[in-house]
Design a protein around this motif. Structure first.
Motif, PDB file in Angstrom:
ATOM      1  N   GLU A 223       0.833  -1.211   0.000  1.00  0.00           N
ATOM      2  CA  GLU A 223       0.000   0.000   0.000  1.00  0.00           C
ATOM      3  C   GLU A 223       0.864   1.257   0.000  1.00  0.00           C
ATOM      4  N   LYS A 224       1.954   1.230   0.784  1.00  0.00           N
ATOM      5  CA  LYS A 224       2.838   2.398   0.856  1.00  0.00           C
ATOM      6  C   LYS A 224       3.559   2.634  -0.469  1.00  0.00           C
ATOM      7  N   ILE A 225       3.984   1.551  -1.113  1.00  0.00           N
ATOM      8  CA  ILE A 225       4.682   1.699  -2.391  1.00  0.00           C
ATOM      9  C   ILE A 225       3.743   2.253  -3.454  1.00  0.00           C
ATOM     10  N   ARG A 226       2.494   1.802  -3.440  1.00  0.00           N
ATOM     11  CA  ARG A 226       1.528   2.269  -4.440  1.00  0.00           C
ATOM     12  C   ARG A 226       1.026   3.684  -4.149  1.00  0.00           C
ATOM     13  N   SER A 227       1.129   4.127  -2.893  1.00  0.00           N
ATOM     14  CA  SER A 227       0.547   5.398  -2.468  1.00  0.00           C
ATOM     15  C   SER A 227       1.309   6.586  -3.028  1.00  0.00           C
ATOM     16  N   ASN A 228       0.600   7.731  -3.153  1.00  0.00           N
ATOM     17  CA  ASN A 228       1.225   8.993  -3.558  1.00  0.00           C
ATOM     18  C   ASN A 228       1.693   9.813  -2.366  1.00  0.00           C
ATOM     19  N   ARG A 229       1.467   9.286  -1.143  1.00  0.00           N
ATOM     20  CA  ARG A 229       1.875  10.050   0.041  1.00  0.00           C
ATOM     21  C   ARG A 229       3.391  10.179   0.094  1.00  0.00           C
ATOM     22  N   LEU A 230       3.843  11.343   0.560  1.00  0.00           N
ATOM     23  CA  LEU A 230       5.276  11.580   0.692  1.00  0.00           C
ATOM     24  C   LEU A 230       5.851  10.792   1.855  1.00  0.00           C
ATOM     25  N   ILE A 231       7.099  10.409   1.717  1.00  0.00           N
ATOM     26  CA  ILE A 231       7.810   9.748   2.808  1.00  0.00           C
ATOM     27  C   ILE A 231       8.293  10.822   3.774  1.00  0.00           C
ATOM     28  N   GLU A 232       7.914  10.700   5.041  1.00  0.00           N
ATOM     29  CA  GLU A 232       8.411  11.638   6.051  1.00  0.00           C
ATOM     30  C   GLU A 232       9.809  11.193   6.472  1.00  0.00           C
ATOM     31  N   THR A 233      10.820  11.987   6.164  1.00  0.00           N
ATOM     32  CA  THR A 233      12.187  11.600   6.482  1.00  0.00           C
ATOM     33  C   THR A 233      12.462  11.743   7.972  1.00  0.00           C
ATOM     34  N   ALA A 234      13.508  11.057   8.401  1.00  0.00           N
ATOM     35  CA  ALA A 234      13.925  11.149   9.801  1.00  0.00           C
ATOM     36  C   ALA A 234      14.300  12.587  10.147  1.00  0.00           C
ATOM     37  N   LEU A 235      14.812  13.343   9.166  1.00  0.00           N
ATOM     38  CA  LEU A 235      15.181  14.741   9.422  1.00  0.00           C
ATOM     39  C   LEU A 235      13.947  15.556   9.794  1.00  0.00           C
ATOM     40  N   VAL A 236      12.847  15.341   9.077  1.00  0.00           N
ATOM     41  CA  VAL A 236      11.621  16.081   9.374  1.00  0.00           C
ATOM     42  C   VAL A 236      11.080  15.685  10.742  1.00  0.00           C
ATOM     43  N   VAL A 237      11.069  14.393  11.022  1.00  0.00           N
ATOM     44  CA  VAL A 237      10.591  13.915  12.329  1.00  0.00           C
ATOM     45  C   VAL A 237      11.407  14.546  13.456  1.00  0.00           C
ATOM     46  N   GLU A 238      12.734  14.575  13.273  1.00  0.00           N
ATOM     47  CA  GLU A 238      13.605  15.171  14.292  1.00  0.00           C
ATOM     48  C   GLU A 238      13.391  16.679  14.385  1.00  0.00           C
ATOM     49  N   ALA A 239      13.158  17.333  13.236  1.00  0.00           N
ATOM     50  CA  ALA A 239      12.908  18.784  13.227  1.00  0.00           C
ATOM     51  C   ALA A 239      11.656  19.113  14.031  1.00  0.00           C
ATOM     52  N   VAL A 240      10.600  18.346  13.803  1.00  0.00           N
ATOM     53  CA  VAL A 240       9.340  18.566  14.534  1.00  0.00           C
ATOM     54  C   VAL A 240       9.552  18.345  16.031  1.00  0.00           C
ATOM     55  N   LYS A 241      10.324  17.312  16.374  1.00  0.00           N
ATOM     56  CA  LYS A 241      10.600  17.023  17.776  1.00  0.00           C
ATOM     57  C   LYS A 241      11.342  18.188  18.432  1.00  0.00           C
ATOM     58  N   LYS A 242      12.402  18.672  17.774  1.00  0.00           N
ATOM     59  CA  LYS A 242      13.170  19.800  18.322  1.00  0.00           C
ATOM     60  C   LYS A 242      12.308  21.058  18.405  1.00  0.00           C
ATOM     61  N   ASP A 243      11.439  21.242  17.421  1.00  0.00           N
ATOM     62  CA  ASP A 243      10.530  22.388  17.421  1.00  0.00           C
ATOM     63  C   ASP A 243       9.603  22.325  18.632  1.00  0.00           C
ATOM     64  N   GLN A 244       9.050  21.164  18.908  1.00  0.00           N
ATOM     65  CA  GLN A 244       8.154  20.990  20.056  1.00  0.00           C
ATOM     66  C   GLN A 244       8.886  21.175  21.377  1.00  0.00           C
ATOM     67  N   GLU A 245      10.174  20.821  21.403  1.00  0.00           N
ATOM     68  CA  GLU A 245      10.972  20.984  22.621  1.00  0.00           C
ATOM     69  C   GLU A 245      11.429  22.426  22.835  1.00  0.00           C
ATOM     70  N   GLY A 246      11.188  23.284  21.847  1.00  0.00           N
ATOM     71  CA  GLY A 246      11.584  24.683  21.976  1.00  0.00           C
ATOM     72  C   GLY A 246      13.004  24.982  21.542  1.00  0.00           C
ATOM     73  N   ASP A 247      13.660  24.018  20.900  1.00  0.00           N
ATOM     74  CA  ASP A 247      15.032  24.231  20.417  1.00  0.00           C
ATOM     75  C   ASP A 247      14.951  24.774  18.998  1.00  0.00           C
ATOM     76  N   ALA A 248      14.750  26.091  18.893  1.00  0.00           N
ATOM     77  CA  ALA A 248      14.491  26.719  17.598  1.00  0.00           C
ATOM     78  C   ALA A 248      15.666  26.587  16.634  1.00  0.00           C
ATOM     79  N   ALA A 249      16.883  26.775  17.141  1.00  0.00           N
ATOM     80  CA  ALA A 249      18.062  26.724  16.269  1.00  0.00           C
ATOM     81  C   ALA A 249      18.229  25.335  15.651  1.00  0.00           C
ATOM     82  N   ALA A 250      18.091  24.294  16.472  1.00  0.00           N
ATOM     83  CA  ALA A 250      18.234  22.925  15.965  1.00  0.00           C
ATOM     84  C   ALA A 250      17.113  22.595  14.986  1.00  0.00           C
ATOM     85  N   ALA A 251      15.884  23.024  15.303  1.00  0.00           N
ATOM     86  CA  ALA A 251      14.746  22.753  14.424  1.00  0.00           C
ATOM     87  C   ALA A 251      14.932  23.431  13.075  1.00  0.00           C
ATOM     88  N   LEU A 252      15.390  24.685  13.094  1.00  0.00           N
ATOM     89  CA  LEU A 252      15.619  25.416  11.840  1.00  0.00           C
ATOM     90  C   LEU A 252      16.659  24.707  10.985  1.00  0.00           C
TER      91      LEU A 252
END
Length: 420
Positions: A223-252
């Protein structure tokens, strides 16, 4: 005569020691030749009673293929033996373990390391495909490293390998689902080119720390291979995590690194729906990067003011320390250079020169108020230097000029990912 001994098989001419790994049909041991050379080898021990007709055919094909090839990036089969209980493949020993462990202990690999590894893997595959051999089970676990100090890839485990011309088509499902090409997963019909898909998945895992279509079941994978949904990279996941933690510089920083991978996809993607999805993601990350940029800039201005105050106090207390005063002058010059447009690298060089001196002086400074101030100053300057390194890294990315100019997003991303 081979047989059990202290939990390990026994093989004439070799001393088997630790177990390196095991699979469905085989266990691999580290061993030493009893000859004068004491050569270190890996012995793949296959229990005869575990073999069915298909696995016997696979094993014979593996032996046939490996005995007939020599390549610097393919593990060497030195010999094979057998007794009443086992078949033994005596292989080249690779001290660096497998690529999967190498990636996961480092979380992700730098692009320059991944590039060299991919060149080595491509060299091995080209060699095989020129001889009409397909591996059909390419994955990080089947790629060994010669050592950890100066690692060279060695393609291993040819248990599923087949003699295939480029135009041959097969229907038997082989390999590991996460690394299988869509032809195998979705249509169960494929040719020799499926190895190339596996290389792409391996490259993705090297750069992002996990395969792109991690799934709990075969149907979810399809299903994932056939889907048009974008793959969320580990970088994005980590960026969101740092953003939620308030680490603006790391998230940016992480959002900008993620854009470094998403943006070229806009240029090369031909499917209209996927292109629009990527464009929406890029716009979302750019928008958040703009907000974070304002936060980071404000924080850095405060840090700069704090540094100026500390430097003034230090100068007052260092009139009898000409070497300290000289190092502080270099730090001031770095701050001034940082304010000039396009002089970030010059400023970084000055920061690094100043820190080299100040760290030596800090080590020799006696406990007291001056040492506390000097310690604070060193921390401030290190923070400025790290900030500049990230700024330079982002500015040197060429993707915005190559791809986003065509998408109308260039100015926005350039503004977000260039910290002034």
């Amino acid at each position: 005569m081979a047989g059990p001994g202290w939990g390990l098989p026994r093989l004439d001419g070799f001393i088997l020691t630790e177990r390196l790994g095991s699979g469905t049909y085989a266990t691999v041991y580290k061993a030493y030749a009893k000859k004068d050379t004491r050569e270190v080898v890996a012995i793949k021990c296959v229990a005869k009673k575990s073999l069915n007709k298909a696995s016997v055919e696979n094993l014979l094909t593996e032996i046939e293929i490996l005995k007939g090839i020599r390549h610097p990036h393919i593990v060497q089969l030195k010999d094979f033996q057998w007794d009443n209980d086992n078949i033994y493949l005596i292989m080249e020993f690779c001290a660096g373990g497998d690529l999967s462990r190498f990636i996961h202990t480092r979380r992700i690999l730098p692009e320059k390391v991944a590039r060299v590894f991919m060149q080595q893997l491509a060299s091995a595959l080209q060699f095989l495909h020129e001889r009409n051999i397909s591996h059909l089970d390419l994955k990080p676990q089947n790629i060994l490293l010669s050592s950890l100090e100066r690692p060279h890839l060695k393609l291993a485990d040819f248990g599923f390998a087949q003699h295939m011309s480029p135009w041959d088509e097969k229907h038997v499902l082989r390999g590991s689902p996460l690394y299988m090409a869509p032809e195998m997963v979705c249509r169960r019909q494929y040719d020799a080119r499926v190895d190339l898909w596996s290389v792409g998945v391996i490259l993705y895992e090297a750069l992002f720390g996990q395969p792109p279509f991690a799934s709990r079941s075969f149907s979810e994978l399809e299903e994932k291979i056939r889907s048009n949904r974008l793959i969320e990279t580990a970088l994005v996941v980590e960026a969101v995590k740092k953003d939620q933690e308030g680490d603006a510089a790391a998230a940016l920083s992480l959002y900008c690194k993620a854009l470094d991978f998403f943006v070229p996809a806009l240029h090369y993607e031909v499917d209209a729906k996927r292109k629009e999805a990527i464009k929406a993601k890029v716009g979302q990350y750019v928008s958040r990067a703009e907000e974070l940029k304002a936060i980071v800039s404000s924080s850095n201005q405060a840090l700069l003011r704090q540094g100026t105050t500390v430097q003034e106090l230090l100068r007052e207390m260092a009139r009898d320390k000409p070497r300290l005063l000289a190092a502080l002058e270099v730090a001031s010059a770095a701050m001034a250079k940082e304010e000039e447009t396009g002089k970030e690298r010059d400023a970084l060089d000055l920061y690094q020169h100043s820190l080299g001196e100040l760290l030596l002086l800090l080590a020799a400074e006696a406990p007291g108020r001056r040492r506390e101030l000097l310690h604070t100053e060193v921390q401030n300057l290190m923070a400025r230097a790290e900030y500049l390194k990230e700024q330079i890294k982002i500015k040197e990315s060429h993707w915005e000029a190559e791809s986003l100019d065509k998408e109308g997003l260039s100015e926005s991303v350039r503004s977000s990912c260039t910290l002034q």
